[in-house]
Write a protein that holds these residues in place. Structure first.
Motif, PDB file in Angstrom:
ATOM      1  N   SER B  45       6.574  41.784 -31.013  1.00  0.00           N
ATOM      2  CA  SER B  45       5.413  40.993 -30.575  1.00  0.00           C
ATOM      3  C   SER B  45       5.083  41.391 -29.151  1.00  0.00           C
ATOM      4  O   SER B  45       5.966  41.801 -28.396  1.00  0.00           O
ATOM      5  CB  SER B  45       5.691  39.491 -30.684  1.00  0.00           C
ATOM      6  OG  SER B  45       6.632  39.088 -29.723  1.00  0.00           O
ATOM      7  N   ILE B 344       0.406  39.175 -29.981  1.00  0.00           N
ATOM      8  CA  ILE B 344       0.112  39.926 -31.199  1.00  0.00           C
ATOM      9  C   ILE B 344       1.424  40.312 -31.878  1.00  0.00           C
ATOM     10  O   ILE B 344       2.333  40.808 -31.227  1.00  0.00           O
ATOM     11  CB  ILE B 344      -0.698  41.203 -30.872  1.00  0.00           C
ATOM     12  CG1 ILE B 344      -1.966  40.861 -30.071  1.00  0.00           C
ATOM     13  CG2 ILE B 344      -1.052  41.976 -32.141  1.00  0.00           C
ATOM     14  CD1 ILE B 344      -2.952  39.977 -30.774  1.00  0.00           C
ATOM     15  N   MET B 346       3.549  42.446 -34.848  1.00  0.00           N
ATOM     16  CA  MET B 346       3.501  43.648 -35.668  1.00  0.00           C
ATOM     17  C   MET B 346       4.772  43.770 -36.505  1.00  0.00           C
ATOM     18  O   MET B 346       5.853  43.357 -36.059  1.00  0.00           O
ATOM     19  CB  MET B 346       3.339  44.883 -34.777  1.00  0.00           C
ATOM     20  CG  MET B 346       1.941  44.961 -34.172  1.00  0.00           C
ATOM     21  SD  MET B 346       1.876  45.919 -32.634  1.00  0.00           S
ATOM     22  CE  MET B 346       2.745  44.812 -31.545  1.00  0.00           C
ATOM     23  N   VAL B 351      -0.398  45.628 -37.482  1.00  0.00           N
ATOM     24  CA  VAL B 351      -0.653  44.329 -36.863  1.00  0.00           C
ATOM     25  C   VAL B 351      -0.712  43.294 -37.988  1.00  0.00           C
ATOM     26  O   VAL B 351      -1.516  43.427 -38.911  1.00  0.00           O
ATOM     27  CB  VAL B 351      -1.988  44.342 -36.091  1.00  0.00           C
ATOM     28  CG1 VAL B 351      -2.319  42.949 -35.564  1.00  0.00           C
ATOM     29  CG2 VAL B 351      -1.929  45.347 -34.945  1.00  0.00           C
ATOM     30  N   GLY B 354      -1.251  37.019 -35.101  1.00  0.00           N
ATOM     31  CA  GLY B 354      -1.155  36.712 -33.688  1.00  0.00           C
ATOM     32  C   GLY B 354      -1.516  35.272 -33.453  1.00  0.00           C
ATOM     33  O   GLY B 354      -1.892  34.556 -34.378  1.00  0.00           O
ATOM     34  N   GLY B 404      -5.421  44.495 -31.157  1.00  0.00           N
ATOM     35  CA  GLY B 404      -4.488  45.201 -32.037  1.00  0.00           C
ATOM     36  C   GLY B 404      -4.212  46.612 -31.538  1.00  0.00           C
ATOM     37  O   GLY B 404      -3.089  47.106 -31.632  1.00  0.00           O
ATOM     38  N   ALA B 407      -1.977  46.281 -28.398  1.00  0.00           N
ATOM     39  CA  ALA B 407      -0.640  45.856 -28.824  1.00  0.00           C
ATOM     40  C   ALA B 407       0.111  47.031 -29.450  1.00  0.00           C
ATOM     41  O   ALA B 407       1.314  47.222 -29.219  1.00  0.00           O
ATOM     42  CB  ALA B 407      -0.745  44.697 -29.812  1.00  0.00           C
ATOM     43  N   ARG B 408      -0.584  47.835 -30.240  1.00  0.00           N
ATOM     44  CA  ARG B 408       0.073  48.988 -30.859  1.00  0.00           C
ATOM     45  C   ARG B 408       0.469  50.045 -29.824  1.00  0.00           C
ATOM     46  O   ARG B 408       1.443  50.770 -30.008  1.00  0.00           O
ATOM     47  CB  ARG B 408      -0.804  49.586 -31.968  1.00  0.00           C
ATOM     48  CG  ARG B 408      -0.760  48.748 -33.248  1.00  0.00           C
ATOM     49  CD  ARG B 408      -1.551  49.385 -34.373  1.00  0.00           C
ATOM     50  NE  ARG B 408      -2.990  49.266 -34.156  1.00  0.00           N
ATOM     51  CZ  ARG B 408      -3.904  49.976 -34.802  1.00  0.00           C
ATOM     52  NH1 ARG B 408      -3.547  50.890 -35.679  1.00  0.00           N
ATOM     53  NH2 ARG B 408      -5.191  49.783 -34.566  1.00  0.00           N
TER      54      ARG B 408
END
Lengths: 435, 435
Positions: B45, B344, B346, B351, B354, B404, B407-408
């Motif tokens: 996360s 977020i 994953m 993803v 969140g 997303g 976050a990735r």
């Protein structure tokens, strides 16, 4: 979200569902490893029939339309599954050419293309539509059932690549079942083609699919300890039929008799009192055409002209010479007063949605993929809290899991089938090269 | 489903979102290939901060709690992503031992464990809970916030395997951040451990993560043509601090000054008129403890006893000797009248959901991961129809896509980080073996 199920299932299917739920770790472990060894198709849909005592696939489509009938709330599942498929099949791809059917007036089909395009775009691809419409010289703008604009562009062949005006795609996704053969413009191109062109109906055969399915159903049945017949319809085939000329009736009658006898035996063995029936259909593609229900070998003798005409040709006027005779599986599912069958959609190895095909004017022993059918999206209900999870195999979430398992069996069979089709095509190429 | 966003973003972030949306095919192509080369963590996360002019991760958790805060409608996404992760990391697994935190009285944390167990079970695994609670002799049944029963069992070590009574798991999924070190009972076992034990806070450092993130942000910024600072907070670190003994103040002050000056320069360069600030926090794990906001180097000199005590120890009484000084990113997001930051989640490379962490009693320059925070699930809205898709980068679906992506980026940095931690541990093992 889940349509009201008026099915009241009793007896063996509850046992089958119970068993499938209990064996989930073994089943998922088995699928996991099968899908490491065998690449799942980019996408597929499976028609299931649920007779209460039996749950089986009756058809698998490698060029599924109908994405517009899926529950839009779960589009993100399609997107993730598409990302996974692209990563496995063609990671270097940025641009897709989507090749749809030539139906310009079927607005619902166009809506399917719109949704498919949207899924691929959300998965991070640039997508344009390349059309196989003969003599299409200029881009053609169409409006789908949902009011979306769709631009169909003529495909250009340049050497070993296909392109659109100013667009050189890395991969071609075919959503056209190629009933009338592999289009020369797509033949031998160097770009990735998904699924492989040999998966089209000019080379694919339902009987081949169900031969592959026999092997899958056998392994699965052994894994969970059931008679494979509970998930596998008996079938046979006739290779030389001509309905117009009344040729091949004996072959048909003999095989109908064989299938009905097999089913009769199974029904007796498992204490089922329904009357067996069989479905006769074209071995190569149908689009809901060229299908009949038979209850005795006599039903295929002395067919009247109307039936013969109906059976003689299918989509795009293709004549029918090969047929499959498949055990008919009753559907005891009933949605909003209509006879219903579930259709399950998959991308890569994942179940991404489904819907009920519902027909108010058809019987429980008839094909429902025909004009007048309506569609009800199937939702995922996976928040499987006790006591549902432990106590009620007939509740919608568990039923849907069971559907997903049987659909994936058919999809695994399709993976084997496509592997064999590709290997066969390659060996023919080698032979041709050496000739 | 999406909480009402009162953010009114103007200027650069809209441009950033526009750019990210426009470059989607390039971005997804890049991620696709990065995640072929680097295995995504089983789960993670990311805390994001969105200041309008900047969108950046400020923390990444490799042992995420809070799965109970995700939108339950999208559990199926977690299930598919878990299936994908298991297939890549340990395809032969059927049985998981889940090792949670030792919080027996945090009923919301227990609910997280319930949800996680449910996800893994739905992905087809048999799951039981192995507890690290010291001196646990008998199974302990607890009830979660949602009223679910959870059985915590004492872990048994047999040779190189861990087991529970009558249960020999193929893999161990750790949901305990190992703040107090790698538990001897898990050390050197032959079963798969996810994530690797070296990813625990006894060996992991935030500063190492953000060094890896620097490289990822650099490549990404190059790909889409931006200053990497727009997605990357400036940071520095101090290795020898003792808040109780007032040691290391000079190092802290110097590095706070460095970070604030860097930010000041960037603010000037991009015409931002806010006052720069920095966050000082423990370099190894926090759980929302040991964090302070500073606006000048003087803020870390002559700290009062209360602040020193707050900063001196974190979770499980671990003393703080290493700190990271990170650029503070304002959050201009506001949900239901409270200051908010998106978190977020994953699994594998996907993803899966969140939520907003919302705090009514905190400022826009403060840490929100602290007692009193409330949670609002974030939904997926991917039905990206025109004109949303083309015209409104600030609309929730597009904002969420942007979240997303960032976050990735942090998750990819974590993949590199874990690779390095594992390689380092292996080389130490080789050295020890040769010594």
């Amino acid at each position: 979200m889940v349509p009201h199920l008026t099915t009241s299932l009793t007896g063996p299917l509850r046992e089958l569902e119970r068993l499938i739920l209990d064996k989930r770790p073994d089943i998922e472990h088995w699928f996991r490893n099968e899908f490491i060894d065998h690449q799942a198709p980019f996408y597929s849909s499976v028609d299931l029939r649920n007779s209460g005592f039996k749950l089986a696939p009756v058809d698998l489509n490698l060029f599924p339309g109908g994405f517009n009938n899926l529950n839009p709330d779960f589009m993100v599942l399609c997107i993730h599954a598409a990302m996974s498929a692209v990563q496995k099949l063609c990671p270097d791809t940025r641009r897709f050419m989507l090749v749809p059917e030539n139906h310009t007036r079927n607005l619902n089909y166009l809506q399917n293309v719109v949704v498919l395009k949207r899924i691929l775009e959300a998965a991070g691809l640039t997508v344009r539509i390349g059309s196989l419409i003969p003599d299409l010289k200029e881009p053609l703008e169409l409006t789908s059932a949902g009011g979306d604009k769709l631009l169909l562009e003529p495909i250009q062949r340049k050497g070993n690549r296909v392109m659109l005006d100013g667009f050189d795609p890395c991969a071609v996704l075919v959503n056209n079942d190629l009933s009338s053969g592999i289009p020369p413009i797509l033949s031998g191109i160097e770009q990735h083609v998904l699924p492989p062109l040999v998966a089209g109906w000019s080379t694919r055969r339902k009987s081949h699919h169900f031969h592959c399915y026999d092997r899958v159903a056998e392994s699965f049945a052994k894994l969970i300890g059931i008679d494979p017949w509970f998930v596998n319809p008996v079938f046979s085939q006739c290779g030389k039929v001509n309905f117009s000329e009344k040729e091949g009736e004996d072959c048909l009658a003999t095989n109908v008799e064989f299938v009905l006898n097999e089913v009769k035996e199974k029904y007796a063995q498992h204490g089922i009192t329904e009357a067996p029936f069989a479905i006769v259909k074209a071995d190569a593609g149908t689009y809901g055409m060229g299908i009949m229900t038979v209850k005795s070998p006599d039903d295929v003798r002395n067919l009247n002209r109307k039936t013969r005409n109906k059976m003689a040709v299918i989509k795009e006027g293709q004549p029918v010479h090969e047929v499959i005779i498949q055990e008919g599986v009753y559907t005891f599912e009933n949605v909003d007063g209509g006879v219903a069958e579930p259709v399950i959609y998959m991308m890569d190895q994942y179940v991404v949605g489904g819907f009920y095909r519902v027909h108010t004017e058809r019987g429980i022993d008839e094909n429902l993929n025909s004009p007048g059918a309506a569609y009800k999206p199937l939702a995922f209900e996976t928040d499987c809290q006790s006591p549902d999870c432990d106590g009620a195999p007939g509740s919608p979430p568990n039923r849907f899991y069971t559907y997903g398992v049987v659909a994936r069996l058919a999809m695994l069979a399709a993976a084997l089938e496509v592997e064999e089709l590709v290997a066969r095509a390659e060996s023919l190429e080698v032979k041709a090269a050496n000739a």
